[in-house]
Design an enzyme around this catalytic site. Sequence first.
Site, short mmCIF file in Angstrom:
data_model
loop_
_atom_site.label_atom_id
_atom_site.label_comp_id
_atom_site.label_asym_id
_atom_site.label_seq_id
_atom_site.Cartn_x
_atom_site.Cartn_y
_atom_site.Cartn_z
CE LYS A 1 -10.56 -0.58 2.20
NZ LYS A 1 -9.71 0.32 3.00
CD1 TRP B 1 -2.70 1.59 0.50
CD2 TRP B 1 -2.01 1.88 2.61
NE1 TRP B 1 -3.42 2.63 1.05
CE2 TRP B 1 -3.02 2.84 2.33
CE3 TRP B 1 -1.42 1.86 3.87
CZ2 TRP B 1 -3.44 3.76 3.28
CZ3 TRP B 1 -1.85 2.77 4.82
CH2 TRP B 1 -2.85 3.71 4.53
CG ASP C 1 -1.94 -2.09 7.57
OD1 ASP C 1 -3.04 -1.99 8.14
OD2 ASP C 1 -1.61 -1.36 6.62
#
Length: 408
Positions: free
Chosen positions: A251, A133, A215
């Site tokens: 999310k 990312w 993460d």
Amino acid sequence: MSMFAGVEVGPPVEVFALNQACLKDPNPNKVNLGVGAYRTNEGKPWILPVVKKAEAAIVADGSLNHEYLPVLGMDSVTNAATTLLLGDESEAIKSKRAFGVQCLSGTGALRVGAEFLCRILKRTTFYYSSPTWENHHKVFVYAGFAEPRTYRYWHQDRRGIDFEGMIEDLKAAPEGAVIILHACAHNPTGVDPTQDQWKQIADVCEEKKLFPFFDSAYQGFASGDPNKDAFAVRYFVERGFELFCAQSFAKNFGLYNERIGNLTVVQKNESTKAAVASQITLLIRGMYSNPPAFGSRIVNLVLNDATLRAEWMECIKTMSSRIIAMRKALYDELVALKTPGTWEHITQQIGMFSYTGLNEKQVEILIKEFSIYLLKTGRISMCGLNENNVKYVAKAIHEAVTRASSKI
């Protein structure tokens, strides 16, 4: 002359620029495969029904006010988030050597953790996967880390993880280096290590005295099972590692703009908790003072109410199941078209994103000629696919791959 006259215009953030270009595109067949947010089969954002219930209950609760939350956040939500990550029977929680810090979603949790590691523990070197990312680099460098390094992850020819390269690079890392690891649904590749590979990664981290910083942006959203998606983090904790884990509820709750996240801190024992928490308190006080309340109240209510939590579990199964179905649909269409190359990796990957293997020339064809918007790396958001556009996307990919000089 203005003191700002010498400021240069910064480069655009690719995914945001793509979204803007797609919005302005008049083509009725346009498809946005860049956005990192869930969409329904109709291509619309989805407010989870359980989130609507929680919102209604919060608004109706006359006892609530707009007073500041504590600097480290609401205890009930950080406890619930940490338990969601580590499990109801976690020894680390029972022995009080693990605790949570409410942060500004996953990005904020990464930044708070990075600030602590750099400013307090004086760490200077961090590793992130190649690719990763794009914000990982910015967050850690802006927090003060001076030595950003990468470890190999994606193998273009295999369309999968370069595990041998990853292990080799981690073994070469200096003692004390911070290693960013994707807990599940690796962004952007959608390829995760197997459980056996996670054990080998832990072996190297232990041997080299590396600090794992997980993460976790997709727990539950990836497979539909929060426990399955938490395997890597729980395994490292069971092995006795001290670690950080940044959690996001963007999310898996659909709370993208509420900025609710958690930094889980796991230590060797409870004795260091007060000191660590006090230093994190000072860091947050100097950055944004304290966290927002509304998103945290939603997550708090849902995770701590058995009925609402069960409804949430059904919601994440709905989202993950649709994404899995779209993977199969795209794969089936490409195979039916006899598109050059192999496409099994699309169904083997997991989570929101797929690393298609498309090259920049092929991506350019898709954007300019078909109004299909995706990152130049070939990463697509599976959420942008639905039953109404998957055939169009597959035919466009087939055309781009067939015409481009560089075959997939």
